[in-house]
Each structure stands twice: as structure tokens, then as C-alpha cells.
Design a protein around this motif. Structure first.
Motif, short mmCIF file in Angstrom:
data_model
loop_
_atom_site.label_atom_id
_atom_site.label_comp_id
_atom_site.label_asym_id
_atom_site.label_seq_id
_atom_site.Cartn_x
_atom_site.Cartn_y
_atom_site.Cartn_z
N SER A 31 8.17 0.56 -4.49
CA SER A 31 7.62 -0.67 -5.42
C SER A 31 7.10 1.06 -6.71
O SER A 31 6.22 0.64 -7.42
CB SER A 31 6.19 -0.91 -5.13
N THR B 182 2.10 5.08 -10.04
CA THR B 182 1.96 3.70 -9.90
C THR B 182 2.85 2.82 -9.95
O THR B 182 3.73 2.97 -9.43
CB THR B 182 1.64 3.30 -12.06
N ARG C 87 -0.66 11.57 -8.05
CA ARG C 87 -1.52 9.58 -8.99
C ARG C 87 0.36 9.11 -9.08
O ARG C 87 1.24 9.74 -9.59
CB ARG C 87 -1.75 9.74 -9.85
N VAL D 51 1.53 -3.33 -8.80
CA VAL D 51 0.48 -3.55 -9.72
C VAL D 51 -1.07 -2.73 -9.53
O VAL D 51 -1.89 -3.41 -10.50
CB VAL D 51 -0.23 -4.89 -8.82
N ARG D 52 -0.93 -1.64 -9.07
CA ARG D 52 -1.92 -0.76 -9.12
C ARG D 52 -1.27 0.46 -9.55
O ARG D 52 -1.27 0.92 -8.76
CB ARG D 52 -3.12 -1.08 -7.55
N GLU D 53 -2.65 1.36 -9.36
CA GLU D 53 -2.08 2.26 -8.69
C GLU D 53 -3.00 3.68 -7.86
O GLU D 53 -3.83 3.29 -6.38
CB GLU D 53 -2.90 3.65 -10.09
N TYR D 54 -2.53 4.31 -7.03
CA TYR D 54 -2.97 5.10 -5.89
C TYR D 54 -3.48 6.51 -6.67
O TYR D 54 -1.92 7.45 -6.53
CB TYR D 54 -1.53 5.23 -5.07
N TRP D 55 -4.04 6.64 -5.66
CA TRP D 55 -4.38 8.46 -5.93
C TRP D 55 -4.20 9.23 -4.69
O TRP D 55 -4.50 8.81 -3.24
CB TRP D 55 -5.77 8.76 -6.19
N GLN E 124 1.08 -1.42 -0.43
CA GLN E 124 -0.12 0.35 0.07
C GLN E 124 0.44 1.23 -0.25
O GLN E 124 2.12 0.80 0.47
CB GLN E 124 -0.71 0.11 1.02
#
Length: 115
Positions: A30, A98, A96, A101-105, A1
């Protein structure tokens, strides 16, 4: 996270400058590409600028020559220097990133430019 917190927004007159900051915490190792996006009332969220780990930038035509994106990976920070601000730059600005495995805002920071 990964957690993201933006700061630096505010009210500025047209022609003025602001510097936005975004700090990442958590699994920041990451993080790959970082970027700024913005959203005005009634409009879709749009890309402002992105920067890769190697420093390659992509700047929206609407802000090219006025905004500069940068990052300091040692501090898990990203910045957006905004110069020659215009009323149409008024929006909530979001950070934002990346990850693997995912993006975060982030939660966003309000920028208001008065004419």
C-alpha cells in the motif's frame, strides 16, 4: 498496517558520509510516497527528502547536492545517502511512508556529525 525500521545512523566527522536504510514490512503493497525527515533538539521535525513510486524526488534545499534518496520497492527498502555531512545535519532521522489511507513513521535513527 506498515512497520518501518531505520538503520545506518551513527557518529561521523564533518565531511564524512553515512547511508541510512529503511525497511518496510506488513502491508507494504500500500506504500505510496516514502521520505526521510529529521528532528534536532529544540527544533521542529523537518523534511529532508521524499520519493514517489514513480521515482520523483523532492530534496530540501539544505541538503541538496549532498544527500540522495532512493528506493527499492522489490525489497521494500528506502535509502538516504548522505555525503559531505555537516554538524548541522545532526538529528534523529525518521522514515515516513504514506499508505492508502494514512501515514506511518519509523522509530528514528540518530545521526551525529562532529566538527
Amino acid at each position: 498496517q506498515v512497520q518501518l525500521v531505520e538503520s545506518g545512523g551513527g557518529l561521523v566527522q564533518a565531511g564524512g558520509s553515512l547511508r541510512l536504510s529503511c525497511v518496510a514490512s506488513g502491508s507494504s503493497f500500500s506504500i505510496r510516497t516514502m521520505g526521510w525527515y529529521r528532528q534536532s533538539p529544540g527544533k521542529q521535525r523537518e523534511l529532508v527528502a521524499t520519493i514517489t513510486r514513480s521515482g520523483t524526488t523532492n530534496i530540501a534545499d539544505s541538503v541538496k547536492g549532498r544527500f540522495t534518496i532512493s528506493r527499492e520497492d522489490a525489497k521494500n527498502m528506502m535509502y538516504l545517502q548522505m555525503n559531505s555531512l555537516k554538524p548541522e545535519d545532526t538529528a534523529v532521522y525518521y522514515c515516513r511512508v504514506t499508505g492508502l489511507v494514512r501515514e506511518y513513521w519509523g522509530q528514528g535513527t540518530q545521526v551525529t556529525v562532529s566538527s
